[in-house]
Design an enzyme around this catalytic site. Structure first.
Site, PDB file in Angstrom:
ATOM      1  N   ASN A   7      66.150   7.758  77.805  1.00 38.60           N
ATOM      2  CA  ASN A   7      66.407   8.593  78.975  1.00 38.60           C
ATOM      3  C   ASN A   7      65.646   9.888  78.745  1.00 38.60           C
ATOM      4  O   ASN A   7      66.096  10.765  78.009  1.00 38.60           O
ATOM      5  CB  ASN A   7      67.916   8.839  79.100  1.00 38.60           C
ATOM      6  CG  ASN A   7      68.260   9.665  80.328  1.00 38.60           C
ATOM      7  OD1 ASN A   7      67.371  10.107  81.061  1.00 38.60           O
ATOM      8  ND2 ASN A   7      69.545   9.883  80.544  1.00 38.60           N
ATOM      9  N   ARG A 239      77.502  21.745  90.912  1.00 44.11           N
ATOM     10  CA  ARG A 239      76.922  21.461  92.246  1.00 44.11           C
ATOM     11  C   ARG A 239      78.013  21.485  93.308  1.00 44.11           C
ATOM     12  O   ARG A 239      79.122  21.001  93.063  1.00 44.11           O
ATOM     13  CB  ARG A 239      76.242  20.089  92.259  1.00 44.11           C
ATOM     14  CG  ARG A 239      74.947  20.058  91.493  1.00 44.11           C
ATOM     15  CD  ARG A 239      74.369  18.655  91.434  1.00 44.11           C
ATOM     16  NE  ARG A 239      74.209  18.228  90.064  1.00 44.11           N
ATOM     17  CZ  ARG A 239      74.137  16.963  89.664  1.00 44.11           C
ATOM     18  NH1 ARG A 239      74.194  15.990  90.546  1.00 44.11           N
ATOM     19  NH2 ARG A 239      73.993  16.664  88.401  1.00 44.11           N
ATOM     20  N   GLU A 382      76.297   3.227  80.687  1.00 39.59           N
ATOM     21  CA  GLU A 382      75.035   3.090  81.427  1.00 39.59           C
ATOM     22  C   GLU A 382      73.921   2.547  80.541  1.00 39.59           C
ATOM     23  O   GLU A 382      73.076   1.782  80.988  1.00 39.59           O
ATOM     24  CB  GLU A 382      74.633   4.452  82.011  1.00 39.59           C
ATOM     25  CG  GLU A 382      75.551   4.882  83.141  1.00 39.59           C
ATOM     26  CD  GLU A 382      75.339   6.324  83.571  1.00 39.59           C
ATOM     27  OE1 GLU A 382      75.986   7.208  82.996  1.00 39.59           O
ATOM     28  OE2 GLU A 382      74.525   6.557  84.472  1.00 39.59           O
TER      29      GLU A 382
END
Ligand code: AMP
Length: 396
Positions: A7, A239, A382
């Protein structure tokens, strides 16, 4: 079969090495602060042995060389060319990529071409992939896209009510993210409940630093809360999630905020942090215990937004087999799960306080005995999903 999952971010690379035959993580680690004098690399093996390096690492190329040296020290791998494949997490696949894809030059150009939609992520992924190709000499590389699971959204769910021409010319639409996680936990939940995945309806809540909700019908994503970017939807660590776009015009007119400042405001200074000054749910929990009013408000806003999405997606799905909690907060914060599920009995959701309060390191049902909807805590993984999808591409 050995598969490395990478990643790659702009200043860090996370990695995990899997032995697919033994279904085992052999090692995981991270190279951080690439490009700075304080760079660090760390690798931890399955046997909990640590290997690390602290030295300036200027580029992604040096980062992978350092990772490689740690693998050699650990005795797990002498060179990246010994791998069977490398799986890369790629945030944005746009409308181009709907499945895990074997990377060649045209795929690389496709990922690069989507940089305008994911400026913080895709350019860094391209650098990581190019470096891995160079250093692993002929090892197949597979891209696994965060958006891919949501490519089944119907058009009425993915379109924004903007002039249609903006969809045609600039691809303005909902893409959705966290797809690898939603896919992994929903498959695991269906298997746990013995329901064939193609008949499985679920609402999946990925609640970590980033948060998103997905409605899954017949094993397919039919709606999701994140949009053209990971900013829309639920309240997140920093966020804002959903808000009235007119706020942006107002801030611009009243205070002269620029586009760059608005971007920073919404992505980095809002969410839990904007309300109570902290974006770590563990610390917010401690602040609530001490009576901090803003922390309590942030927590209540966070839970209320999730509850609204659960209601909306129940309406979208009609029949809900399972409500799934995952991610750092979803897996660990029983108080949050209670708050979200409070008063949802009319939707068939009711949780058992005793089981909900247990630590959930494996799939854990937390619903009351006769609840029509199974509520499950499902630890996400993941990296394993990326490794499995990478393997599936190779054996096709
Ligand atoms: P993730 O992005 O999935 O790693 O999740 C990060 C978020 O999970 C942060 O807000 C953490 O505070 C939160 N988290 C991790 N462990 C716990 C815990 N035991 N209780 C509450 N929140 C937690």
């Amino acid at each position: 079969m050995k598969i490395l999952v990478l990643n790659s971010g702009s200043s860090s690379i996370k990695f995990q090495l899997f032995d697919m035959n033994a279904s085992q993580v052999l090692a995981s680690g991270m190279v951080e602060q690439i490009g700075e004098s304080t760079s660090q690399a760390k690798l931890t093996t399955h046997a909990k042995e640590d290997f690390s390096a602290s030295k300036p690492i200027a580029t992604h190329e040096e980062a992978l060389e350092t990772m490689n040296a740690l693998f050699a020290q650990s005795g797990l791998l002498n060179s990246l060319s010994e791998l069977d494949a490398i799986g890369h997490r790629v945030v944005h696949g746009g409308e181009l990529f709907s499945t895990p894809t074997l990377i060649d030059q045209s795929v690389l150009e496709g990922i690069r071409g989507l940089s305008a939609l994911a400026p913080l992520h895709n350019p860094a992924h391209v650098v990581g992939i190019e470096t891995a190709i160079k250093q692993s000499k002929g090892v197949p590389q597979v891209a696994v896209f965060d958006t891919a699971f949501h490519r089944t959204l119907p058009q009425h769910a993915y379109m924004y009510a903007l002039p249609y021409e903006l969809y045609e010319s600039l691809h303005v639409r909902r893409y959705g993210f966290h797809g690898t996680s939603h896919h992994f936990v929903s498959k695991s939940a269906a298997a746990h409940l013995n329901i064939p995945y193609e008949n499985f309806n679920a609402i999946s809540l990925h609640l970590g630093n980033g948060t998103s909700a997905t409605a899954i019908q017949g094993g397919k994503s039919v709606d999701t809360s994140m949009g053209i970017s990971p900013l829309e939807g639920l309240i997140m660590g920093t966020r804002s999630g959903d808000l009235d776009p007119a706020i942006l015009f107002y801030l611009h007119r009243e205070k002269g905020y620029t586009i760059a400042e608005l971007d920073t405001l919404l992505n980095k200074q809002s969410g839990l942090k904007g309300i109570c000054g902290n974006n770590d749910m563990r610390e917010i929990g401690l602040m609530i215990d001490k009576g901090d009013e803003k922390a309590t408000l942030a927590f209540e806003m966070f839970a209320y937004r999730i509850k609204k999405y659960v209601g909306a997606y129940s309406a979208v799905l009609g029949r809900v087999d399972a409500l799934i909690f995952t991610g750092g907060i979803g897996e660990n914060d029983s108080r949050l799960r209670t708050k979200v599920c409070e008063g949802l009995g009319n939707l068939g959701i009711s949780i058992d306080t005793n089981t909900n309060d247990q630590r959930c390191k494996v799939i854990t049902p937390i619903h009351t005995q006769n609840a029509p909807v199974a509520t499950l805590v499902v630890p996400t993984n993941e990296e394993l999903e990326i490794a499995q999808q990478t393997q599936a591409v190779l054996v096709k």
